[in-house]
Design an enzyme around this catalytic site. Sequence first.
Site, PDB file in Angstrom:
ATOM      1  N   ALA A   9       0.964  -1.294  -0.105  1.00  0.00           N
ATOM      2  CA  ALA A   9       0.174  -0.035   0.077  1.00  0.00           C
ATOM      3  C   ALA A   9       0.679   1.198  -0.119  1.00  0.00           C
ATOM      4  O   ALA A   9       0.610   2.410  -0.588  1.00  0.00           O
ATOM      5  CB  ALA A   9      -0.904   0.143   1.371  1.00  0.00           C
ATOM      6  N   TYR A  10       1.967   1.204   0.606  1.00  0.00           N
ATOM      7  CA  TYR A  10       3.082   2.301   0.853  1.00  0.00           C
ATOM      8  C   TYR A  10       3.418   2.735  -0.380  1.00  0.00           C
ATOM      9  O   TYR A  10       3.596   3.784  -1.113  1.00  0.00           O
ATOM     10  CB  TYR A  10       4.220   1.937   1.635  1.00  0.00           C
ATOM     11  CG  TYR A  10       5.200   2.755   1.602  1.00  0.00           C
ATOM     12  CD1 TYR A  10       5.307   4.298   2.274  1.00  0.00           C
ATOM     13  CD2 TYR A  10       6.326   2.373   1.014  1.00  0.00           C
ATOM     14  CE1 TYR A  10       6.213   4.944   2.320  1.00  0.00           C
ATOM     15  CE2 TYR A  10       7.593   3.281   0.934  1.00  0.00           C
ATOM     16  CZ  TYR A  10       7.516   4.455   1.481  1.00  0.00           C
ATOM     17  OH  TYR A  10       8.532   5.311   1.665  1.00  0.00           O
ATOM     18  N   LEU A  11       3.947   1.520  -1.309  1.00  0.00           N
ATOM     19  CA  LEU A  11       4.226   1.761  -2.668  1.00  0.00           C
ATOM     20  C   LEU A  11       3.461   2.362  -3.575  1.00  0.00           C
ATOM     21  O   LEU A  11       3.748   2.941  -4.455  1.00  0.00           O
ATOM     22  CB  LEU A  11       4.993   0.347  -3.200  1.00  0.00           C
ATOM     23  CG  LEU A  11       6.286  -0.083  -2.549  1.00  0.00           C
ATOM     24  CD1 LEU A  11       6.672  -1.344  -3.137  1.00  0.00           C
ATOM     25  CD2 LEU A  11       7.555   0.901  -2.912  1.00  0.00           C
TER      26      LEU A  11
END
Length: 219
Positions: free
Chosen positions: A128-130
């Site tokens: 999700a961060y990427l």
Amino acid sequence: MRIVIAGGHGQIAMRLERLLAARGDEVAGIIRNPEQADDLTTAGAEPVVLDLESASVAELARVLAGADAVVFAAGAGPGSTAARKETVDRDAAVLLADAAERAGVRRYLIVSSINADSEHAGDGVFDAYLRAKGAADDAVRARSALDWTVVRPGALTDDAGTGQVQLTERTGRGPVPRDDVAAVLAELLTVPGTAGLTLELIGGATAVEDAVRAAAEGR
């Protein structure tokens, strides 16, 4: 030069604030927690308390009034949820772009991540961060009113900076000290020819000043 840094208490941001203040720039750091204000003052930056997850474009634009550049160095941080990756790492970066346009600030640096990709697959929080970082990068790069530079560091370390980096469109994976990331950001702010570039950053064998100028000249 007046520079406003979103995520002003972050590890890269604090290093950057000290570098900019030491060379005589006027620096402001946006923080959510007022208890962090003294740390910014000690670093030579003006603390500005504003929650980027709830602030309006107009509120943030008032903070940016008179600035020469903005740096997005905010992040939800380790242990945060996938939802906060979206509200901080993605949405706050877009908010800063909106506010910069409204305030008439063209120069925009965004600290992203190697492998950031809005289409990245996976169900984990890091996935999700990427995706969030990739979506933020895409949104900033779509702004013709901004002189943006996207910086995508490799694995961040707390090792002492070496002043030697690799800064190119594609570096491959590798570690980089936060000290050197901050040094690259400080140098990028002085080299307008790097606007419009997405640059990966890892440790290397080229002095920071030379690496930034080579990136600008090799476009």
